[in-house]
Design a protein around this motif. Structure first.
Motif, PDB file in Angstrom:
ATOM      1  N   VAL A 177      31.552  46.025  48.195  1.00  0.00           N
ATOM      2  CA  VAL A 177      33.008  46.054  48.415  1.00  0.00           C
ATOM      3  C   VAL A 177      33.412  44.894  49.319  1.00  0.00           C
ATOM      4  O   VAL A 177      34.397  44.199  49.047  1.00  0.00           O
ATOM      5  CB  VAL A 177      33.459  47.410  49.006  1.00  0.00           C
ATOM      6  CG1 VAL A 177      34.903  47.349  49.482  1.00  0.00           C
ATOM      7  CG2 VAL A 177      33.288  48.516  47.979  1.00  0.00           C
ATOM      8  N   ASN A 178      32.635  44.652  50.385  1.00  0.00           N
ATOM      9  CA  ASN A 178      32.961  43.545  51.294  1.00  0.00           C
ATOM     10  C   ASN A 178      32.870  42.198  50.586  1.00  0.00           C
ATOM     11  O   ASN A 178      33.710  41.323  50.795  1.00  0.00           O
ATOM     12  CB  ASN A 178      32.059  43.572  52.526  1.00  0.00           C
ATOM     13  CG  ASN A 178      32.431  44.680  53.486  1.00  0.00           C
ATOM     14  OD1 ASN A 178      33.555  45.163  53.503  1.00  0.00           O
ATOM     15  ND2 ASN A 178      31.463  45.108  54.277  1.00  0.00           N
ATOM     16  N   GLY A 179      31.857  42.021  49.743  1.00  0.00           N
ATOM     17  CA  GLY A 179      31.732  40.776  48.983  1.00  0.00           C
ATOM     18  C   GLY A 179      32.897  40.581  48.033  1.00  0.00           C
ATOM     19  O   GLY A 179      33.454  39.485  47.920  1.00  0.00           O
ATOM     20  N   ALA A 180      33.276  41.659  47.341  1.00  0.00           N
ATOM     21  CA  ALA A 180      34.419  41.585  46.422  1.00  0.00           C
ATOM     22  C   ALA A 180      35.708  41.319  47.190  1.00  0.00           C
ATOM     23  O   ALA A 180      36.585  40.590  46.715  1.00  0.00           O
ATOM     24  CB  ALA A 180      34.525  42.869  45.610  1.00  0.00           C
ATOM     25  N   LEU A 181      35.823  41.886  48.376  1.00  0.00           N
ATOM     26  CA  LEU A 181      37.022  41.685  49.189  1.00  0.00           C
ATOM     27  C   LEU A 181      37.164  40.225  49.617  1.00  0.00           C
ATOM     28  O   LEU A 181      38.264  39.669  49.595  1.00  0.00           O
ATOM     29  CB  LEU A 181      36.961  42.606  50.409  1.00  0.00           C
ATOM     30  CG  LEU A 181      38.230  42.879  51.167  1.00  0.00           C
ATOM     31  CD1 LEU A 181      39.337  43.372  50.253  1.00  0.00           C
ATOM     32  CD2 LEU A 181      37.960  43.909  52.250  1.00  0.00           C
ATOM     33  N   ILE A 182      36.057  39.596  49.963  1.00  0.00           N
ATOM     34  CA  ILE A 182      36.090  38.177  50.326  1.00  0.00           C
ATOM     35  C   ILE A 182      36.546  37.351  49.132  1.00  0.00           C
ATOM     36  O   ILE A 182      37.415  36.482  49.251  1.00  0.00           O
ATOM     37  CB  ILE A 182      34.706  37.713  50.837  1.00  0.00           C
ATOM     38  CG1 ILE A 182      34.430  38.337  52.194  1.00  0.00           C
ATOM     39  CG2 ILE A 182      34.635  36.185  50.910  1.00  0.00           C
ATOM     40  CD1 ILE A 182      32.991  38.200  52.660  1.00  0.00           C
ATOM     41  N   ARG A 183      35.982  37.624  47.978  1.00  0.00           N
ATOM     42  CA  ARG A 183      36.381  36.909  46.757  1.00  0.00           C
ATOM     43  C   ARG A 183      37.840  37.175  46.435  1.00  0.00           C
ATOM     44  O   ARG A 183      38.563  36.266  46.036  1.00  0.00           O
ATOM     45  CB  ARG A 183      35.532  37.351  45.572  1.00  0.00           C
ATOM     46  CG  ARG A 183      34.134  36.792  45.558  1.00  0.00           C
ATOM     47  CD  ARG A 183      34.198  35.326  45.270  1.00  0.00           C
ATOM     48  NE  ARG A 183      33.156  34.697  44.537  1.00  0.00           N
ATOM     49  CZ  ARG A 183      32.408  35.125  43.570  1.00  0.00           C
ATOM     50  NH1 ARG A 183      32.479  36.326  43.122  1.00  0.00           N
ATOM     51  NH2 ARG A 183      31.534  34.354  43.014  1.00  0.00           N
ATOM     52  N   GLN A 184      38.273  38.427  46.596  1.00  0.00           N
ATOM     53  CA  GLN A 184      39.654  38.798  46.300  1.00  0.00           C
ATOM     54  C   GLN A 184      40.611  38.001  47.181  1.00  0.00           C
ATOM     55  O   GLN A 184      41.648  37.522  46.707  1.00  0.00           O
ATOM     56  CB  GLN A 184      39.832  40.302  46.508  1.00  0.00           C
ATOM     57  CG  GLN A 184      41.210  40.827  46.209  1.00  0.00           C
ATOM     58  CD  GLN A 184      41.590  40.722  44.760  1.00  0.00           C
ATOM     59  OE1 GLN A 184      41.988  39.648  44.308  1.00  0.00           O
ATOM     60  NE2 GLN A 184      41.461  41.805  44.035  1.00  0.00           N
TER      61      GLN A 184
END
Length: 154
Positions: free
Chosen positions: A7-14
């Motif tokens: 989730v944190n990785g996706a949030l950074i990308r988002q």
């Protein structure tokens, strides 16, 4: 990688994608004539992307991230349709202003590049919403063209 890390990785990308989309909306706003009715729409997209970005800057649960992804997906679909409408009806023939986007100086080239990036973002969102790990997905500017030759068919 555990769920929280994903989730944190996706949030950074988002955040990266939302910053790009907000910048595109501001660029479109700058290209439009002051008396253009489309300025309100471009301003609206800039404001919505800015709000989504602010949400993404907070620590989000997996559930909140899913909601953010859905809102970003629908907003991006609408923004892409708006840009296509501008490209078809007004912008290319009506403006002589330039948009500094990746060295592109012609509005139709700049918008075409923006549309290409939105296509990559939409593909990323679809994959993330389908549960694919975000670290295996294309990053901005590193994906294959959405159409042959990278052109957006209008």
């Amino acid at each position: 990688m555990n769920r929280e890390q994903a989730v944190n990785g996706a949030l950074i990308r988002q955040r990266e994608w939302l910053e790009m989309a907000e910048g595109q909306a501001r660029c479109i706003l700058g290209l439009l004539d002051q008396d253009s009715v489309e300025r309100d729409t471009a301003g609206h997209f800039s404001m919505v992307y800015g709000g989504l970005l602010e949400q993404a800057k907070r620590g989000l649960s997996a559930s909140a991230m899913s909601q953010l992804n859905l809102l970003a997906f629908e907003t991006t679909r609408q923004f892409r349709a708006f840009m296509l409408q501008l490209l078809r009806e007004h912008l290319v023939n009506r403006t002589d202003k330039q948009c500094a986007l990746g060295g592109k100086t012609e509005p139709d080239e700049a918008i075409n590049e923006m549309l290409h990036e939105l296509d990559i973002y939409l593909a990323w969102l679809r994959a993330v919403m389908a549960g694919e790990p975000s670290d295996l997905l294309p990053r901005r500017g590193r994906a294959e063209p959405a159409q042959p030759g990278g052109a957006v068919l209008v």
